[in-house]
Write a protein that holds these residues in place. Structure first.
Motif, mmCIF file in Angstrom:
data_model
loop_
_atom_site.group_PDB
_atom_site.id
_atom_site.type_symbol
_atom_site.label_atom_id
_atom_site.label_comp_id
_atom_site.label_asym_id
_atom_site.label_seq_id
_atom_site.Cartn_x
_atom_site.Cartn_y
_atom_site.Cartn_z
ATOM 1 N N GLN A 441 -6.773 10.447 -5.437
ATOM 2 C CA GLN A 441 -6.122 11.326 -6.393
ATOM 3 C C GLN A 441 -5.391 10.528 -7.462
ATOM 4 O O GLN A 441 -5.082 9.349 -7.290
ATOM 5 C CB GLN A 441 -5.149 12.266 -5.691
ATOM 6 N N GLY A 442 -5.167 11.192 -8.555
ATOM 7 C CA GLY A 442 -4.434 10.589 -9.659
ATOM 8 C C GLY A 442 -3.592 11.652 -10.327
ATOM 9 O O GLY A 442 -3.921 12.837 -10.312
ATOM 10 N N GLY A 443 -2.471 11.233 -10.902
ATOM 11 C CA GLY A 443 -1.595 12.187 -11.563
ATOM 12 C C GLY A 443 -0.594 11.460 -12.434
ATOM 13 O O GLY A 443 -0.493 10.222 -12.419
ATOM 14 N N TYR A 444 0.138 12.249 -13.183
ATOM 15 C CA TYR A 444 1.137 11.680 -14.094
ATOM 16 C C TYR A 444 2.515 12.049 -13.584
ATOM 17 O O TYR A 444 2.814 13.214 -13.315
ATOM 18 C CB TYR A 444 0.937 12.226 -15.507
ATOM 19 N N GLY A 445 3.366 11.054 -13.428
ATOM 20 C CA GLY A 445 4.715 11.306 -12.954
ATOM 21 C C GLY A 445 5.549 10.053 -13.059
ATOM 22 O O GLY A 445 5.043 8.929 -13.015
ATOM 23 N N GLY A 446 6.861 10.242 -13.197
ATOM 24 C CA GLY A 446 7.756 9.094 -13.286
ATOM 25 C C GLY A 446 7.487 8.232 -14.496
ATOM 26 O O GLY A 446 7.715 7.019 -14.473
ATOM 27 N N GLY A 447 6.965 8.828 -15.558
ATOM 28 C CA GLY A 447 6.738 8.074 -16.783
ATOM 29 C C GLY A 447 5.411 7.354 -16.842
ATOM 30 O O GLY A 447 5.206 6.525 -17.740
ATOM 31 N N GLY A 448 4.495 7.634 -15.935
ATOM 32 C CA GLY A 448 3.209 6.952 -15.997
ATOM 33 C C GLY A 448 2.198 7.537 -15.034
ATOM 34 O O GLY A 448 2.488 8.432 -14.240
ATOM 35 N N PHE A 449 0.999 6.986 -15.081
ATOM 36 C CA PHE A 449 -0.094 7.424 -14.226
ATOM 37 C C PHE A 449 0.081 6.846 -12.832
ATOM 38 O O PHE A 449 0.420 5.666 -12.662
ATOM 39 C CB PHE A 449 -1.429 6.992 -14.824
ATOM 40 N N ILE A 450 -0.162 7.680 -11.815
ATOM 41 C CA ILE A 450 -0.079 7.241 -10.423
ATOM 42 C C ILE A 450 -1.439 7.465 -9.769
ATOM 43 O O ILE A 450 -1.970 8.581 -9.791
ATOM 44 C CB ILE A 450 0.999 8.020 -9.648
ATOM 45 N N GLY A 451 -1.994 6.402 -9.220
ATOM 46 C CA GLY A 451 -3.281 6.499 -8.536
ATOM 47 C C GLY A 451 -3.127 6.239 -7.051
ATOM 48 O O GLY A 451 -2.341 5.379 -6.631
ATOM 49 N N THR A 452 -3.852 7.010 -6.231
ATOM 50 C CA THR A 452 -3.744 6.886 -4.773
ATOM 51 C C THR A 452 -5.128 6.847 -4.143
ATOM 52 O O THR A 452 -5.994 7.652 -4.489
ATOM 53 C CB THR A 452 -2.953 8.062 -4.174
ATOM 54 N N LEU A 453 -5.317 5.903 -3.238
ATOM 55 C CA LEU A 453 -6.534 5.833 -2.436
ATOM 56 C C LEU A 453 -6.109 5.749 -0.973
ATOM 57 O O LEU A 453 -5.350 4.856 -0.582
ATOM 58 C CB LEU A 453 -7.375 4.617 -2.808
ATOM 59 N N GLY A 454 -6.589 6.683 -0.173
ATOM 60 C CA GLY A 454 -6.248 6.683 1.246
ATOM 61 C C GLY A 454 -7.475 6.872 2.111
ATOM 62 O O GLY A 454 -8.340 7.699 1.810
ATOM 63 N N LEU A 455 -7.589 6.097 3.170
ATOM 64 C CA LEU A 455 -8.685 6.203 4.131
ATOM 65 C C LEU A 455 -8.091 6.330 5.524
ATOM 66 O O LEU A 455 -7.200 5.550 5.899
ATOM 67 C CB LEU A 455 -9.589 4.968 4.066
ATOM 68 N N SER A 456 -8.544 7.312 6.279
ATOM 69 C CA SER A 456 -8.026 7.530 7.626
ATOM 70 C C SER A 456 -9.189 7.850 8.565
ATOM 71 O O SER A 456 -9.946 8.797 8.322
ATOM 72 C CB SER A 456 -7.013 8.680 7.629
ATOM 73 N N PHE A 457 -9.335 7.040 9.610
ATOM 74 C CA PHE A 457 -10.410 7.232 10.584
ATOM 75 C C PHE A 457 -9.772 7.397 11.958
ATOM 76 O O PHE A 457 -9.163 6.467 12.496
ATOM 77 C CB PHE A 457 -11.362 6.036 10.576
ATOM 78 N N ASN A 458 -9.906 8.611 12.533
ATOM 79 C CA ASN A 458 -9.238 8.930 13.788
ATOM 80 C C ASN A 458 -10.095 8.728 15.023
ATOM 81 O O ASN A 458 -9.664 9.031 16.133
ATOM 82 C CB ASN A 458 -8.741 10.375 13.758
ATOM 83 N N ASN A 459 -11.295 8.263 14.860
ATOM 84 C CA ASN A 459 -12.174 8.010 16.006
ATOM 85 C C ASN A 459 -12.956 6.732 15.738
ATOM 86 O O ASN A 459 -14.170 6.694 15.841
ATOM 87 C CB ASN A 459 -13.112 9.206 16.216
ATOM 88 N N PHE A 460 -12.217 5.689 15.380
ATOM 89 C CA PHE A 460 -12.814 4.435 14.922
ATOM 90 C C PHE A 460 -13.302 3.598 16.102
ATOM 91 O O PHE A 460 -12.894 3.803 17.256
ATOM 92 C CB PHE A 460 -11.776 3.653 14.117
ATOM 93 N N ALA A 461 -14.189 2.644 15.815
ATOM 94 C CA ALA A 461 -14.713 1.719 16.829
ATOM 95 C C ALA A 461 -14.686 0.304 16.268
ATOM 96 O O ALA A 461 -15.592 -0.105 15.545
ATOM 97 C CB ALA A 461 -16.125 2.109 17.248
#
Length: 599
Positions: A441-461
């Motif tokens: 996701q990406g958005g504008y806040g706090g005076g600038g662009f904020i980008g987020t990348l998240g990966l979550s694996f709940n059954n990993f090997a």
């Protein structure tokens, strides 16, 4: 426009059936289907031998009619020479829906109405479609409290250049006002107050000025449910024969109604003598402690049922569970009234204990991604183990808590049940569900662009990291949790990584976890509205934890211990957020917690 449906059965001059050979078959009427398609679908063939009338003609008409494509199906004999007969199939296509207009409800509801009633453009319009749509919508809104809902459906023939039969449907929904309950009147009550009866009706309430946060509208299904609650209220107070004589809706005004409920209370009963028959595993005194009913107590049929077998609570403390949790899968507990003289009910609790049951084979099906050992280590029912209902239920709960399966669809299936040998096979059926998440996701806040990348694996090997064939799209199936999150703007960056192994070493439920984090933030310059990269703070941290499932006082307890380290590095960051503005600092922490979770 009106839509008519008719079948003209094959006519004949003779009174007796005769054998004929089909000569030519023609198709007429108003239909967009080709003659070849019609004839092929009907099953009639040139050269076939038929009886007039006969099964083949009837079958052809039935097939065409049941296709739901035609409003009229007729078969005629147009010519006969000797035993050669020419047939004509005359059809009229059902009209197609070419335009739909919906009024009376908000536009955002239109799509749901179309889907729920299959009113997509191009659908064949039948009288059944119109009737079912009308009934469905009226019942739908009546269930929401709009008792005076009226649905009006008009069809209008549309003529265009295609010569196809088409119609426009105008669908008007007049919900009217929500009907509220002005009064609830009880007739035939002497022993319980109207107030207590109204209180037992959890879903049906009369309107009051001060009750603006609770609904008082009439919902038929809820009202029927509350009528059962009324009878149960009497049973709880000793009136086991109480029943509803009638329930009537009386219009109070255009927006409200009065509910009149006529009851027959019957006589009040008490418990008399209670005898147990067939019990050898437990004494009468032990069973009395569970039943909790004494001679002379007011008869309570609802509570008696719960003390025998409470179907609403699989963990309840009742007689059936007493046996089921002690290995007696084949047991049954049945209360029988042996006397009701003088309104005193004597009971016999008849118990068929049966033989203790042992698990012979325990298996799991449906796990397409999750490896078997991840599931079997959570299972509390083992081959050769004495049957226990509580262990079966706990297994279902804990498999659901893993997050890898649909908790509502986990089911235990008893197979090869053998009461004589005292053995049973148990098969758990699971349904895999998505256990990974990707956040971008990406958005504008706090005076600038904020980008987020998240990966979550709940059954990993982890063990399959270097196995190319295991990537689908990542190695899965060992029940480990791995997550990575990156977030950045022109003022700060924040990164974190975590990994959890719920069974360290694979032998015991000892959870190992590690978490790494890094945060860097620059000071905001209020003059330039930019980040001052010469002034910043940087926090790096690591946390390692072990959580062990205990056996004392019971195995619902978990002891968790964590060691954490954080490194602070500040560069001319004097904002008062920290106790210093330049330099570095270290923080070492140790946390221990004891928790219990039996849900």
């Amino acid at each position: 426009m009106s839509i008519s449906f008719s079948i003209n059965l094959f006519s004949q001059e003779e009174n007796k059936s005769s054998k004929s050979i089909i000569g030519e078959i023609t198709v007429s009427g108003n239909t967009s289907f080709s003659p070849i398609t019609i004839i092929t679908y009907s099953g009639l063939r040139e050269g076939d031998e038929i009886s007039i009338p006969g099964e083949k003609i009837s079958s052809a008409i039935k097939k065409l009619w049941e296709s739901n494509l035609f409003s009229s199906v007729e078969v005629f004999r147009v010519k006969q020479l000797d035993n050669i007969v020419d047939l004509e199939i005359k059809l009229i296509d059902l009209p197609e829906l070419t335009k739909l207009e919906i009024s009376g409800v908000k536009k955002r509801k239109h799509e749901d109405i179309i889907k729920e009633n299959k009113l997509q453009i191009g659908v064949k319009v039948t009288e059944n479609l119109i009737t079912t749509t009308k009934n469905y919508l009226e019942n739908k809104y009546k269930k929401k409290g709009f008792l005076n809902t009226k649905v009006n459906i008009l069809t209008e023939e549309i003529i265009d250049s295609t010569n196809k039969s088409k119609v426009k449907i105008s669908l008007d929904i007049n919900k009217g006002s929500k009907i509220k309950i002005k009064k609830i009147v009880f007739d035939g009550i002497d022993n319980l107050s109207s107030k207590s009866l109204q209180k037992s009706m959890k879903n049906t309430k009369k309107s009051k000025i001060y009750r603006f946060w609770k609904r008082s509208k009439y919902i038929e299904d809820d009202f029927k449910e509350d009528l059962v609650s009324l009878v149960d209220k009497y049973k709880e107070n000793g009136f086991r024969d109480a029943r509803i004589i009638s329930d009537t809706i009386v219009t109070y005004d255009e927006n409200s109604i009065t509910l009149k409920i006529k009851l027959q209370e019957g006589e009040k009963y008490t418990f008399g003598k209670i005898n147990y028959l067939g019990n050898s595993v437990y004494t009468d005194e032990q069973l009395d402690q569970i039943l909790k009913v004494k001679e002379g107590d007011t008869y309570n049929g609802v509570e008696l049922e719960k003390r025998i077998a409470d179907d609403s609570d699989p963990d309840s403390d009742d007689l059936s569970n007493l046996y089921q949790n002690s290995g007696y899968l084949f047991s049954s507990v049945t209360p029988v009234e042996v006397s009701a003289d003088g309104n005193v009910i004597d009971l016999e609790i008849r118990i068929n204990e049966g033989k203790p049951a042992y698990f012979n084979k325990v298996s799991v099906v449906g796990n397409d991604k999750t490896n078997d050992h991840v599931i079997y280590r959570e299972i509390r029912t083992r081959p050769g183990q004495l049957y226990s209902k509580s262990n079966v239920i706990r297994t279902i709960r804990e498999l659901g808590q893993l997050g890898f399966f649909d908790a509502q669809l986990i089911s235990p299936d008893f197979k090869n049940v053998n009461p004589n040998d005292g053995t049973v096979d148990l098969e758990y059926t699971v349904v895999e569900r998505g256990s990974s998440q990707i956040e971008l996701q990406g958005g504008y806040g706090g005076g600038g662009f904020i980008g987020t990348l998240g990966l979550s694996f709940n059954n990993f090997a982890v063990k399959d990291l270097f196995n190319k064939e295991a990537y689908n799209p990542v190695p899965m199936g060992d029940g480990q949790k791995l997550s990575l999150r990156l977030q950045a703007s022109r003022f700060y960056t924040q990164n974190s990584f975590s990994f959890t192994e719920p069974w360290l070493g694979g032998k015991k439920p000892v959870q190992f976890s590690v978490q790494l984090s890094q945060t860097k933030q620059f000071l905001f310059n209020p003059v330039t509205y930019k980040a001052d990269k010469s002034k910043s703070f940087n926090i790096s941290g690591i946390s390692v934890g072990l959580a062990k499932r205990l056996t004392v006082p019971d195995d619902y307890f978990t002891l968790a211990q964590y060691i954490g380290f954080q490194y602070y590095n500040l560069n001319d960051y004097n904002t008062g957020l920290f106790t210093f503005g330049n330099g570095s600092s270290n923080n070492l922490s140790y946390t221990v917690s004891l928790s219990r979770n039996n849900t």
